[in-house]
Write an enzyme that holds these catalytic residues in place. Structure first.
Site, PDB file in Angstrom:
ATOM      1  N   LYS A  11       0.756  -1.199   0.102  1.00  0.00           N
ATOM      2  CA  LYS A  11      -0.054   0.025   0.091  1.00  0.00           C
ATOM      3  C   LYS A  11       0.847   1.221  -0.088  1.00  0.00           C
ATOM      4  CE  LYS A  11      -3.870  -2.381   2.020  1.00  0.00           C
ATOM      5  NZ  LYS A  11      -4.943  -2.156   3.548  1.00  0.00           N
ATOM      6  N   TYR A  51     -12.630  -2.953  -3.173  1.00  0.00           N
ATOM      7  CA  TYR A  51     -13.181  -2.710  -1.715  1.00  0.00           C
ATOM      8  C   TYR A  51     -14.647  -2.650  -1.757  1.00  0.00           C
ATOM      9  CZ  TYR A  51      -8.150  -2.387   0.207  1.00  0.00           C
ATOM     10  OH  TYR A  51      -7.098  -2.687   0.549  1.00  0.00           O
ATOM     11  N   ASN A 114      -2.098  -0.226   7.203  1.00  0.00           N
ATOM     12  CA  ASN A 114      -1.435  -1.709   7.467  1.00  0.00           C
ATOM     13  C   ASN A 114      -0.633  -2.258   6.579  1.00  0.00           C
ATOM     14  OD1 ASN A 114      -3.497  -2.370   5.813  1.00  0.00           O
ATOM     15  ND2 ASN A 114      -4.754  -3.637   7.382  1.00  0.00           N
ATOM     16  N   HIS A 117      -1.962  -5.718   1.445  1.00  0.00           N
ATOM     17  CA  HIS A 117      -3.146  -6.303   0.909  1.00  0.00           C
ATOM     18  C   HIS A 117      -2.719  -7.593   0.603  1.00  0.00           C
ATOM     19  CE1 HIS A 117      -6.904  -7.291  -1.011  1.00  0.00           C
ATOM     20  NE2 HIS A 117      -6.053  -7.879  -1.811  1.00  0.00           N
ATOM     21  N   GLU A 128      -8.583 -10.765  -8.643  1.00  0.00           N
ATOM     22  CA  GLU A 128      -7.868  -9.684  -8.198  1.00  0.00           C
ATOM     23  C   GLU A 128      -6.567  -9.571  -8.979  1.00  0.00           C
ATOM     24  OE1 GLU A 128      -7.107  -9.638  -4.037  1.00  0.00           O
ATOM     25  OE2 GLU A 128      -9.144  -9.152  -3.702  1.00  0.00           O
TER      26      GLU A 128
END
Ligand code: CDP
Ligand code: MG
Length: 134
Positions: A11, A51, A114, A117, A128
């Protein structure tokens, strides 16, 4: 022994903090291979798709802000039982539940940021990988 491919994404916070090398080292140390990699700037459209299970949450705008704050590094990771294996290596979603020794447990002090992913099922891994690598 099942060789699987999973989608992993470092991320924006991970990229900005200069942790790409550290995180990729851990993935490789586990025995997995990085078989493709791509730096990308994500837009709202693809994030709403990725998402979709969170778009109704009150914190979704903050996820959008975080995920569009800079480039991400998309990875295809391959190895034995790589889908579940990467989830274990990453650690829990919530920062207070991410155990020390996991990527999130060692590098993240917030759930939003965090840093990584990973696909949560083999079916989603395929979706994905198609979404981000075409
Ligand atoms: O990323 P993971 O599959 O572990 O969790 P998710 O439930 O699919 O949520 C996606 C991402 O949304 C998380 O990794 C967090 O960065 C963010 N999130 C958040 O900021 N606050 C929450 N209460 C839940 C998720
Ligand atoms: Mg998820």
């Amino acid at each position: 022994m099942e060789i699987q491919k999973t989608y992993v994404m470092l991320k924006p916070t991970c990229v900005q903090r200069g942790l790409i090398g550290e995180v990729i080292s851990r993935i490789e140390r586990k025995g997995y291979k990085i078989i493709d990699a791509k730096m990308m700037y994500l837009n709202e459209e693809i994030l709403r798709e990725h998402y979709a299970h969170l778009t109704d949450k009150p914190f979704f705008p903050q996820i959008l802000d975080n995920m569009t704050s800079g480039p991400v590094l998309g990875l295809i990771v391959e190895g034995r039982n790589a889908v579940v294996g990467m989830r274990i290596l990453m650690g829990a979603t919530k920062f207070e539940e991410a155990a020390a020794g996991t990527i999130r447990g060692d590098y993240a002090s917030s759930t939003r940021e965090n840093i990584i992913h990973g696909s949560d099922s083999l079916e989603n891994a395929e979706i994905e990988i198609k979404r981000f690598f075409g």
